[in-house]
Design a protein around this motif. Structure first.
Motif, short mmCIF file in Angstrom:
data_model
loop_
_atom_site.label_atom_id
_atom_site.label_comp_id
_atom_site.label_asym_id
_atom_site.label_seq_id
_atom_site.Cartn_x
_atom_site.Cartn_y
_atom_site.Cartn_z
N PRO A 1 -4.69 -17.01 3.31
CA PRO A 1 -5.29 -17.27 2.00
C PRO A 1 -6.09 -16.11 1.42
CG PRO A 1 -5.49 -19.20 3.40
CD PRO A 1 -4.94 -18.10 4.27
N ALA A 2 -6.67 -15.28 2.27
CA ALA A 2 -7.43 -14.14 1.77
C ALA A 2 -6.56 -13.14 1.02
CB ALA A 2 -8.14 -13.43 2.93
N ARG A 3 -5.23 -13.18 1.28
CA ARG A 3 -4.32 -12.24 0.61
C ARG A 3 -3.42 -12.93 -0.41
NH1 ARG A 3 -0.55 -10.28 3.32
NH2 ARG A 3 -0.68 -11.12 5.43
N ASP B 1 -12.33 -13.08 -5.51
CA ASP B 1 -11.57 -13.23 -4.27
C ASP B 1 -11.83 -14.58 -3.60
OD1 ASP B 1 -10.54 -10.72 -4.66
OD2 ASP B 1 -11.85 -9.73 -3.21
N ARG C 1 -9.03 -17.41 -2.78
CA ARG C 1 -8.84 -17.86 -1.40
C ARG C 1 -8.94 -19.38 -1.30
NH1 ARG C 1 -12.05 -14.61 0.58
NH2 ARG C 1 -13.94 -15.87 0.55
N SER D 1 -5.74 -21.76 -0.23
CA SER D 1 -5.87 -22.67 0.90
C SER D 1 -5.57 -24.10 0.48
CB SER D 1 -7.29 -22.60 1.48
OG SER D 1 -7.59 -21.31 1.97
N ASP E 1 -2.58 -16.29 9.78
CA ASP E 1 -4.01 -16.59 9.72
C ASP E 1 -4.32 -17.65 10.77
OD1 ASP E 1 -6.55 -17.67 9.06
OD2 ASP E 1 -6.35 -16.94 7.01
#
Length: 226
Positions: A27-29, A39, A43, A47, A72
């Motif tokens: 999710p961070a990307r 960001d 994220r 998610s 992840d």
């Protein structure tokens, strides 16, 4: 990252059913095209999209297993808690390679099930709509080696199904045409929630109109986007 060593128990485990393959970016990307959000918000949304999509799959009649490919490890724990199985994404730079690898693993675990790939950004998806789409896909597979559902824009693809030995998806860019060029049969009149992927805020607003899954609805409400 941790994985399940045995197929997870599932309330609708049917040896003649489907195994849904869901590739999930960390999710961070994910969701870089949600322009205008920071960001953390992107994220949260990425998610929630994935969790709502996987939850709908797990509850859909005819779905026996859900196998997620993600790198992840922390997010995999959340997916495992829902009841999905998870494996590492060994080809995270190539979505189609990831899906072929995931299909191969599904074939090893559940050779009697039919594999179907599904995007992880379908936050409006309802179990009954997925069941309807899978029913149509199953009928179409009686006369075609592979079938697919186009996205709401009619350019990309949200669902792809084929037998294990013919599983060769063409996601990326104008994938609807790529699947047609490869001989795939298009599932026409698929439910709107099965076609409504979300890449940007315009897509998300259209998804809101269809009705969001609970996790995405909570995030959208918290962010006060619309």
């Amino acid at each position: 990252m941790s994985t399940t060593s045995e197929p997870a128990a599932h309330p609708s485990s049917d040896p003649s059913g489907w195994v849904v393959l869901v590739p999930v970016k960390p999710p961070a990307r994910g969701k870089s095209r949600l322009v205008g959000l920071d960001d953390g918000a992107r994220r949260e949304l990425a998610s929630a999209f994935a969790l709502d999509t996987v939850a709908a799959c797990l509850a859909a009649p005819g779905v026996a297993q859900v196998l997620v490919a993600t790198d992840d490890a922390g997010f995999a724990a959340s997916l495992l808690a829902l009841g999905a199985d998870c494996i590492p994404d060994g080809d995270s730079g190539d979505l189609n390679a990831t899906l072929r690898q995931t299909a191969a693993e599904a074939g090893r675990r559940w050779p009697a099930l039919r594999p179907v790939a599904l995007c992880a950004d379908l936050p409006t998806l309802r179990p009954e709509d997925l069941a309807t789409g899978l029913g149509a896909a199953g009928r179409a597979l009686e006369g075609a080696a592979a079938v697919f559902v186009p996205d709401a824009a009619g350019v990309g693809t949200t669902l792809y199904a084929a037998a294990y030995d013919a599983f060769d998806p063409r996601y990326g860019g104008a994938s609807r045409q790529a699947h047609l060029d490869a001989g795939g049969a298009e599932v026409e009149q698929a439910p709107a929630t099965l076609r409504r992927d979300v890449d940007d805020l315009v897509d998300l607003q259209a998804a809101v109109a269809l009705g969001l899954g609970p996790r995405t609805a909570e995030v959208v409400a918290g962010l006060r986007l619309f």
